[in-house]
Scaffold this motif. Structure first.
Motif, PDB file in Angstrom:
ATOM      1  N   LEU A   1       0.978  -1.206   0.052  1.00 17.93           N
ATOM      2  CA  LEU A   1      -0.187   0.209  -0.230  1.00 17.93           C
ATOM      3  C   LEU A   1       0.739   1.365   0.167  1.00 17.93           C
ATOM      4  N   LEU A   2       1.952   1.312   0.572  1.00 14.62           N
ATOM      5  CA  LEU A   2       2.849   2.538   0.794  1.00 14.62           C
ATOM      6  C   LEU A   2       3.513   2.543  -0.531  1.00 14.62           C
ATOM      7  N   THR A   3       4.028   1.726  -1.289  1.00 13.21           N
ATOM      8  CA  THR A   3       4.627   1.772  -2.718  1.00 13.21           C
ATOM      9  C   THR A   3       3.586   2.047  -3.693  1.00 13.21           C
ATOM     10  N   ALA A   4       2.296   1.851  -3.445  1.00  8.86           N
ATOM     11  CA  ALA A   4       1.229   2.258  -4.411  1.00  8.86           C
ATOM     12  C   ALA A   4       0.968   3.651  -4.200  1.00  8.86           C
ATOM     13  N   LEU A   5       0.631   4.225  -2.773  1.00 13.23           N
ATOM     14  CA  LEU A   5       0.622   5.599  -2.283  1.00 13.23           C
ATOM     15  C   LEU A   5       1.581   6.428  -3.005  1.00 13.23           C
ATOM     16  N   VAL A   6       2.960   5.792  -2.502  1.00 12.86           N
ATOM     17  CA  VAL A   6       3.798   6.963  -3.050  1.00 12.86           C
ATOM     18  C   VAL A   6       3.925   7.016  -4.685  1.00 12.86           C
ATOM     19  N   ILE A   7       4.063   5.964  -5.153  1.00 13.51           N
ATOM     20  CA  ILE A   7       3.858   6.063  -6.797  1.00 13.51           C
ATOM     21  C   ILE A   7       2.899   6.801  -7.465  1.00 13.51           C
ATOM     22  N   GLY A   8       1.727   6.688  -6.642  1.00  8.88           N
ATOM     23  CA  GLY A   8       0.356   7.235  -7.130  1.00  8.88           C
ATOM     24  C   GLY A   8       0.329   8.898  -6.859  1.00  8.88           C
ATOM     25  N   PHE A   9       0.955   9.351  -5.770  1.00  6.54           N
ATOM     26  CA  PHE A   9       1.297  10.752  -5.497  1.00  6.54           C
ATOM     27  C   PHE A   9       2.257  11.219  -6.543  1.00  6.54           C
ATOM     28  N   ALA A  10       3.294  10.696  -6.734  1.00  9.11           N
ATOM     29  CA  ALA A  10       4.288  11.252  -7.631  1.00  9.11           C
ATOM     30  C   ALA A  10       3.745  11.379  -9.087  1.00  9.11           C
ATOM     31  N   ILE A  11       3.077  10.509  -9.674  1.00  8.42           N
ATOM     32  CA  ILE A  11       2.421  10.348 -10.869  1.00  8.42           C
ATOM     33  C   ILE A  11       1.420  11.461 -10.881  1.00  8.42           C
ATOM     34  N   SER A  12       0.651  11.749  -9.623  1.00  6.92           N
ATOM     35  CA  SER A  12      -0.515  12.699  -9.848  1.00  6.92           C
ATOM     36  C   SER A  12       0.159  13.983  -9.703  1.00  6.92           C
ATOM     37  N   LEU A  13       1.366  14.172  -8.958  1.00  7.91           N
ATOM     38  CA  LEU A  13       1.950  15.368  -8.989  1.00  7.91           C
ATOM     39  C   LEU A  13       2.464  15.688 -10.588  1.00  7.91           C
TER      40      LEU A  13
END
Length: 90
Positions: free
Chosen positions: A25-37
């Motif tokens: 979940l933390l991996t998906a959260l960090v990658i998702g946040f970076a891609i959204s940014l």
């Protein structure tokens, strides 16, 4: 087997489940946040741009932490099996 023992096992199971899902979940959260940014900065709104890096990141997280996850769940299961005689005595 009384209520406190059942609640103790349930809390332990929830704790193990939280520990096991945390790396993914933390991996998906960090990658998702970076891609959204990145998408908000460049104003590129492509759905696959968000999905593919998350899928790759989660796969890598599973490869890296898979052995630890299996060890944790096997340890928890062995502890439960070891507690069976104590729990049946009441």
């Amino acid at each position: 087997m009384n209520t406190s023992e059942v609640l103790n096992i349930a809390v332990q199971a929830l704790w193990v489940a939280a520990k096991l899902c945390a790396p993914i979940l933390l991996t998906a959260l960090v990658i998702g946040f970076a891609i959204s940014l990145l998408q908000s900065i460049t104003q590129v709104q492509e759905a696959t741009l968000s999905f593919v890096p998350k899928a790759v990141g989660v796969a890598l997280a599973l490869l890296i932490s898979g052995h630890w996850m299996i060890t944790e769940i096997v340890t928890f299961t062995h502890d439960l099996f070891d507690k069976i005689p104590i729990l049946l005595r009441g």
